[in-house]
Enzyme design. Structure first.
Site, PDB file in Angstrom:
ATOM      1  N   ASP A   1       0.883  -1.178   0.000  1.00 37.15           N
ATOM      2  CA  ASP A   1       0.000   0.000   0.000  1.00 37.15           C
ATOM      3  C   ASP A   1       0.921   1.229   0.000  1.00 37.15           C
ATOM      4  OD1 ASP A   1      -3.253   0.301   0.976  1.00 37.15           O
ATOM      5  OD2 ASP A   1      -2.029   2.115   1.081  1.00 37.15           O
TER       6      ASP A   1
ATOM      7  N   TYR B   1     -14.897   6.752 -13.491  1.00 39.13           N
ATOM      8  CA  TYR B   1     -14.766   5.501 -12.725  1.00 39.13           C
ATOM      9  C   TYR B   1     -15.282   4.336 -13.568  1.00 39.13           C
ATOM     10  CZ  TYR B   1     -15.144   2.199  -8.825  1.00 39.13           C
ATOM     11  OH  TYR B   1     -15.003   1.107  -7.994  1.00 39.13           O
TER      12      TYR B   1
ATOM     13  N   VAL C   1     -19.582  -1.414  -1.315  1.00 35.70           N
ATOM     14  CA  VAL C   1     -18.994  -2.109  -0.167  1.00 35.70           C
ATOM     15  C   VAL C   1     -18.657  -1.091   0.922  1.00 35.70           C
ATOM     16  CG1 VAL C   1     -17.210  -3.743   0.561  1.00 35.70           C
ATOM     17  CG2 VAL C   1     -17.897  -3.658  -1.857  1.00 35.70           C
TER      18      VAL C   1
ATOM     19  N   THR D   1     -16.515   0.452   3.147  1.00 36.01           N
ATOM     20  CA  THR D   1     -15.064   0.565   3.354  1.00 36.01           C
ATOM     21  C   THR D   1     -14.772   2.009   3.776  1.00 36.01           C
ATOM     22  OG1 THR D   1     -14.609   1.269   1.092  1.00 36.01           O
ATOM     23  CG2 THR D   1     -14.623  -1.114   1.494  1.00 36.01           C
TER      24      THR D   1
ATOM     25  N   ARG E   1     -17.007   9.021   0.987  1.00 37.25           N
ATOM     26  CA  ARG E   1     -17.922   9.501  -0.054  1.00 37.25           C
ATOM     27  C   ARG E   1     -19.273   9.858   0.558  1.00 37.25           C
ATOM     28  NH1 ARG E   1     -15.019   5.602  -2.633  1.00 37.25           N
ATOM     29  NH2 ARG E   1     -16.463   3.849  -2.500  1.00 37.25           N
TER      30      ARG E   1
HETATM   31  P1  NAD Z   1     -10.373   2.164  -0.039  1.00 40.19           P
HETATM   32  O1  NAD Z   1     -10.717   3.023  -1.203  1.00 40.19           O
HETATM   33  O2  NAD Z   1     -11.003   2.463   1.277  1.00 40.19           O
HETATM   34  O3  NAD Z   1      -8.787   2.114   0.142  1.00 40.19           O
HETATM   35  C1  NAD Z   1      -7.957   2.247  -0.953  1.00 40.19           C
HETATM   36  C2  NAD Z   1      -6.544   1.845  -0.580  1.00 40.19           C
HETATM   37  O4  NAD Z   1      -5.725   2.117  -1.713  1.00 40.19           O
HETATM   38  C3  NAD Z   1      -5.967   2.654   0.574  1.00 40.19           C
HETATM   39  O5  NAD Z   1      -5.351   1.769   1.494  1.00 40.19           O
HETATM   40  C4  NAD Z   1      -4.922   3.546  -0.091  1.00 40.19           C
HETATM   41  O6  NAD Z   1      -3.832   3.884   0.725  1.00 40.19           O
HETATM   42  C5  NAD Z   1      -4.511   2.675  -1.272  1.00 40.19           C
HETATM   43  N1  NAD Z   1      -3.900   3.422  -2.367  1.00 40.19           N
HETATM   44  C6  NAD Z   1      -4.310   4.605  -2.879  1.00 40.19           C
HETATM   45  N2  NAD Z   1      -3.455   5.012  -3.848  1.00 40.19           N
HETATM   46  C7  NAD Z   1      -2.510   4.051  -3.956  1.00 40.19           C
HETATM   47  C8  NAD Z   1      -1.339   3.914  -4.757  1.00 40.19           C
HETATM   48  N3  NAD Z   1      -1.003   4.850  -5.644  1.00 40.19           N
HETATM   49  N4  NAD Z   1      -0.565   2.816  -4.604  1.00 40.19           N
HETATM   50  C9  NAD Z   1      -0.912   1.864  -3.696  1.00 40.19           C
HETATM   51  N5  NAD Z   1      -2.004   1.939  -2.900  1.00 40.19           N
HETATM   52  C10 NAD Z   1      -2.772   3.030  -3.031  1.00 40.19           C
HETATM   53  O7  NAD Z   1     -10.646   0.628  -0.434  1.00 40.19           O
HETATM   54  P2  NAD Z   1     -11.916  -0.052  -1.094  1.00 40.19           P
HETATM   55  O8  NAD Z   1     -13.140   0.809  -1.022  1.00 40.19           O
HETATM   56  O9  NAD Z   1     -11.930  -1.427  -0.541  1.00 40.19           O
HETATM   57  O10 NAD Z   1     -11.533  -0.112  -2.649  1.00 40.19           O
HETATM   58  C11 NAD Z   1     -10.557  -1.009  -3.120  1.00 40.19           C
HETATM   59  C12 NAD Z   1     -10.840  -1.306  -4.570  1.00 40.19           C
HETATM   60  O11 NAD Z   1     -12.156  -1.849  -4.699  1.00 40.19           O
HETATM   61  C13 NAD Z   1     -10.778  -0.111  -5.499  1.00 40.19           C
HETATM   62  O12 NAD Z   1     -10.196  -0.503  -6.736  1.00 40.19           O
HETATM   63  C14 NAD Z   1     -12.236   0.241  -5.701  1.00 40.19           C
HETATM   64  O13 NAD Z   1     -12.474   0.909  -6.920  1.00 40.19           O
HETATM   65  C15 NAD Z   1     -12.855  -1.140  -5.698  1.00 40.19           C
HETATM   66  N6  NAD Z   1     -14.290  -1.172  -5.417  1.00 40.19           N
HETATM   67  C16 NAD Z   1     -14.753  -0.626  -4.258  1.00 40.19           C
HETATM   68  C17 NAD Z   1     -16.122  -0.647  -4.017  1.00 40.19           C
HETATM   69  C18 NAD Z   1     -16.691  -0.012  -2.780  1.00 40.19           C
HETATM   70  O14 NAD Z   1     -17.910   0.210  -2.744  1.00 40.19           O
HETATM   71  N7  NAD Z   1     -15.900   0.250  -1.749  1.00 40.19           N
HETATM   72  C19 NAD Z   1     -16.998  -1.222  -4.957  1.00 40.19           C
HETATM   73  C20 NAD Z   1     -16.466  -1.784  -6.113  1.00 40.19           C
HETATM   74  C21 NAD Z   1     -15.098  -1.754  -6.340  1.00 40.19           C
END
Ligand code: NAD
Length: 250
Positions: free
Chosen positions: A36, A152, A185, A187, A193
């Site tokens: 990360d 997105y 999800v 998170t 958001r």
């Molecule tokens: P999050 O967005 O809460 O956390 C994102 C993580 O990415 C953080 O730990 C951050 O430090 C890290 N990060 C940011 N920039 C980075 C970089 N340049 N290099 C390495 N790490 C980096 O986590 P989340 O909501 O679980 O999302 C994770 C993935 O799941 C994303 O790709 C998101 O698009 C996808 N996703 C999320 C949801 C949702 O509703 N949360 C739904 C569908 C898909």
């Protein structure tokens, strides 16, 4: 132990889905290398599960990715989880927003896969062990359009296209590549958001209302799918956009 003997690299593993997946993979016996850009969340992950190896890695930095890949043991699993949700339609999306989203959501996966694939393929040849890549997409992608998810959705559609292309190129060699497409999800970034909305209470209700199962997903709804796709249980599954959305796409 469904991942015994596997070595798995996970990006964006400090929080949210990446973190839950790192913990789930470790519980299933994998050697987990969790990366990360946030040292604080990586440190708490390490405290929570001492067997997990952690490393700082900015997936937007090509040189850092190449350098890091050269230090890795041969991987049998890779979960590209890093991604960012830009809020807005096309008129709210400046070129810088487009470039940032595509760089973090799509090009980062190209970087990490390109840097790790040669050793993965060599390992497969030498040991006969299969390997699996999981790329984080979303239901907001080529699968469905959502309001205020312009860049997105475009970037996550690209993830699905890239995933299918890699799956096609390497299916014969036994390397699988699938995309994971969650619904909304709960998170840390989703909480951000919701908090940033004009009416946060209504914003949370709206997120829930669009999921037929009547709730947000938890990270523990998603991590088992990552384990499945990285495990040999899914050994005949490749090139798929695996949807875990509580029924949104019914
Ligand atoms: P999050 O967005 O809460 O956390 C994102 C993580 O990415 C953080 O730990 C951050 O430090 C890290 N990060 C940011 N920039 C980075 C970089 N340049 N290099 C390495 N790490 C980096 O986590 P989340 O909501 O679980 O999302 C994770 C993935 O799941 C994303 O790709 C998101 O698009 C996808 N996703 C999320 C949801 C949702 O509703 N949360 C739904 C569908 C898909």
């Amino acid at each position: 132990m469904r991942l015994q003997g596997k070595t798995v690299l996970i990006t964006a593993a400090g929080q949210g889905i990446g973190r839950a997946s790192a913990l789930a993979c470790a519980r299933e016996g994998a050697r987990v290398i969790a990366t990360d850009i946030n040292p604080t969340t990586l440190a708490t992950l390490r405290e929570e599960a001492q067997a997990i190896e952690t490393a700082l890695l900015d997936v937007r930095d090509s040189e850092a990715v190449r350098r890091f890949a050269a230090t890795l043991p041969p991987l049998t699993g890779l979960f590209n989880c890093a991604g960012f949700v830009h809020h807005g339609g096309i008129l709210e999306c400046e070129e810088a927003d487009w470039d940032f989203s595509f760089d973090l959501n799509v090009k980062s996966m190209y970087r990490v896969i390109r840097a790790t694939l040669p050793a993965m393929l060599e390992q497969m040849k030498a040991s006969g062990q299969a390997a699996s890549i999981v790329n984080m997409a979303s239901m907001a992608s080529s699968l469905k359009g959502f309001t205020n998810r312009f860049v997105y959705g475009a970037s996550k559609a690209a993830v699905i296209g890239m995933t299918k292309a890699i799956a096609a190129d390497y299916a014969k060699l036994g390397l699988r590549c699938n995309a994971l497409c969650p619904g909304t999800v709960d998170t840390p970034s989703l909480r951000g958001r919701i908090a940033a909305a004009a009416d946060p209470v209504q914003a949370e209700k709206d997120f829930i209302a669009r999921q037929p199962m009547g709730r947000l997903a938890t990270v523990d709804d998603i991590a088992p799918q990552v384990v499945f796709l990285l495990s040999d249980e899914s050994k005949f599954v490749t090139g798929q956009a695996v949807v875990v959305d509580g029924g949104v796409l019914i």
